[in-house]
Scaffold this motif. Sequence first.
Motif, mmCIF file in Angstrom:
data_model
loop_
_atom_site.group_PDB
_atom_site.id
_atom_site.type_symbol
_atom_site.label_atom_id
_atom_site.label_comp_id
_atom_site.label_asym_id
_atom_site.label_seq_id
_atom_site.Cartn_x
_atom_site.Cartn_y
_atom_site.Cartn_z
ATOM 1 N N GLU A 134 36.388 16.766 -123.687
ATOM 2 C CA GLU A 134 37.717 17.327 -123.451
ATOM 3 C C GLU A 134 38.790 16.263 -123.221
ATOM 4 N N ASP A 135 38.420 15.135 -122.648
ATOM 5 C CA ASP A 135 39.385 14.096 -122.304
ATOM 6 C C ASP A 135 39.310 12.876 -123.226
ATOM 7 N N ASP A 136 38.643 12.998 -124.356
ATOM 8 C CA ASP A 136 38.438 11.852 -125.240
ATOM 9 C C ASP A 136 39.748 11.217 -125.705
ATOM 10 N N GLU A 137 40.706 12.026 -126.099
ATOM 11 C CA GLU A 137 41.976 11.475 -126.576
ATOM 12 C C GLU A 137 42.691 10.720 -125.456
ATOM 13 N N MET A 138 42.712 11.311 -124.269
ATOM 14 C CA MET A 138 43.354 10.660 -123.131
ATOM 15 C C MET A 138 42.637 9.354 -122.775
ATOM 16 N N LEU A 139 41.317 9.362 -122.780
ATOM 17 C CA LEU A 139 40.552 8.151 -122.477
ATOM 18 C C LEU A 139 40.812 7.059 -123.501
ATOM 19 N N SER A 140 40.913 7.441 -124.775
ATOM 20 C CA SER A 140 41.223 6.453 -125.814
ATOM 21 C C SER A 140 42.591 5.824 -125.572
ATOM 22 N N GLN A 141 43.546 6.638 -125.157
ATOM 23 C CA GLN A 141 44.879 6.114 -124.827
ATOM 24 C C GLN A 141 44.817 5.201 -123.612
ATOM 25 N N PHE A 142 44.033 5.578 -122.609
ATOM 26 C CA PHE A 142 43.885 4.744 -121.420
ATOM 27 C C PHE A 142 43.235 3.400 -121.766
ATOM 28 N N ILE A 143 42.247 3.405 -122.660
ATOM 29 C CA ILE A 143 41.592 2.160 -123.065
ATOM 30 C C ILE A 143 42.601 1.236 -123.736
ATOM 31 N N ALA A 144 43.380 1.790 -124.662
ATOM 32 C CA ALA A 144 44.399 0.981 -125.351
ATOM 33 C C ALA A 144 45.439 0.472 -124.357
ATOM 34 N N ALA A 145 45.855 1.327 -123.429
ATOM 35 C CA ALA A 145 46.849 0.927 -122.428
ATOM 36 C C ALA A 145 46.291 -0.148 -121.499
ATOM 37 N N ALA A 146 45.015 -0.036 -121.128
ATOM 38 C CA ALA A 146 44.398 -1.028 -120.243
ATOM 39 C C ALA A 146 44.336 -2.397 -120.922
ATOM 40 N N LYS A 147 43.977 -2.408 -122.200
ATOM 41 C CA LYS A 147 43.937 -3.680 -122.927
ATOM 42 C C LYS A 147 45.329 -4.299 -123.003
ATOM 43 N N SER A 148 46.333 -3.478 -123.284
ATOM 44 C CA SER A 148 47.712 -3.979 -123.325
ATOM 45 C C SER A 148 48.154 -4.478 -121.960
ATOM 46 N N TYR A 149 47.786 -3.755 -120.921
ATOM 47 C CA TYR A 149 48.128 -4.129 -119.548
ATOM 48 C C TYR A 149 47.571 -5.518 -119.231
ATOM 49 N N ILE A 150 46.314 -5.732 -119.608
ATOM 50 C CA ILE A 150 45.670 -7.016 -119.324
ATOM 51 C C ILE A 150 46.328 -8.136 -120.130
ATOM 52 N N VAL A 151 46.578 -7.883 -121.402
ATOM 53 C CA VAL A 151 47.228 -8.897 -122.240
ATOM 54 C C VAL A 151 48.599 -9.241 -121.672
ATOM 55 N N ASN A 152 49.349 -8.246 -121.237
ATOM 56 C CA ASN A 152 50.657 -8.513 -120.636
ATOM 57 C C ASN A 152 50.529 -9.284 -119.330
ATOM 58 N N ALA A 153 49.451 -9.046 -118.600
ATOM 59 C CA ALA A 153 49.261 -9.718 -117.309
ATOM 60 C C ALA A 153 48.795 -11.157 -117.456
ATOM 61 N N ILE A 154 47.948 -11.434 -118.460
ATOM 62 C CA ILE A 154 47.373 -12.775 -118.565
ATOM 63 C C ILE A 154 47.857 -13.553 -119.783
ATOM 64 N N GLY A 155 48.525 -12.879 -120.711
ATOM 65 C CA GLY A 155 49.107 -13.565 -121.851
ATOM 66 C C GLY A 155 48.212 -13.724 -123.057
ATOM 67 N N ARG A 156 47.018 -13.129 -123.043
ATOM 68 C CA ARG A 156 46.120 -13.238 -124.190
ATOM 69 C C ARG A 156 45.050 -12.154 -124.123
ATOM 70 N N PHE A 157 44.396 -11.945 -125.272
ATOM 71 C CA PHE A 157 43.259 -11.036 -125.365
ATOM 72 C C PHE A 157 41.999 -11.867 -125.257
ATOM 73 N N VAL A 158 41.063 -11.458 -124.433
ATOM 74 C CA VAL A 158 39.840 -12.225 -124.205
ATOM 75 C C VAL A 158 38.656 -11.417 -124.734
ATOM 76 N N ASP A 159 38.429 -11.519 -126.031
ATOM 77 C CA ASP A 159 37.384 -10.746 -126.688
ATOM 78 C C ASP A 159 36.001 -11.184 -126.220
ATOM 79 N N GLY A 160 35.176 -10.217 -125.829
ATOM 80 C CA GLY A 160 33.804 -10.506 -125.442
ATOM 81 C C GLY A 160 33.625 -11.036 -124.032
ATOM 82 N N ASN A 161 34.698 -11.175 -123.266
ATOM 83 C CA ASN A 161 34.601 -11.671 -121.898
ATOM 84 C C ASN A 161 34.212 -10.522 -120.973
ATOM 85 N N SER A 162 33.168 -10.709 -120.185
ATOM 86 C CA SER A 162 32.674 -9.629 -119.330
ATOM 87 C C SER A 162 33.691 -9.220 -118.267
ATOM 88 N N GLN A 163 34.464 -10.173 -117.747
ATOM 89 C CA GLN A 163 35.491 -9.809 -116.764
ATOM 90 C C GLN A 163 36.575 -8.951 -117.405
#
Length: 116
Positions: free
Chosen positions: A16-45
Motif C-alpha cells: 500500500e505504501d510502495d509509491e510513498m516509500l520509493s519517494q522517501f528513498i529518492a528524497a533520502a538520497k538527495s538529502y544525503i547528497v545535499n548534506a555531504i556534497g556527493r553520492f557514496v555508492d556502496g558505502n554501508s554508512q
Amino acid sequence: MNLVDMKNYLRLDHSEDDEMLSQFIAAAKSYIVNAIGRFVDGNSQFEIVVKMLVQHWYENRGMYESGTTGSSIPFTVENLLTQLRYTDDEVQEDEEKEDQRSAAPSDLSKENQDSR
C-alpha cells in the motif's frame, strides 16, 4: 537501496505504501547528497542513513512547527552524515580491506589459549 530492502528494514509486508516509500528513498538520497556534497555508492554508512531517514519520515508523516518535538532528524543520522562528509571513500575502502586481511583468527576458544 531498493524498495524490497527498505520494506524488509521496516518489516512491511504490504504494498500500500510502495509509491510513498520509493519517494522517501529518492528524497533520502538527495538529502544525503545535499548534506555531504556527493553520492557514496556502496558505502554501508550511506545505506544506513538512507534507511534511517526513510524510517523516520515514514513514521513521522505529519508536519511540525519549529521548536516542537517529534519531527527533527535523529541525532544518529546527523552524526553519520558528519562522518560521511569528512571521510574519503578511497581511504575508507583501503582501511576496510586492511581490516579484513588482518582480522584475528575466528577460533579463540579457551582450549586453544590453554594449549600455548
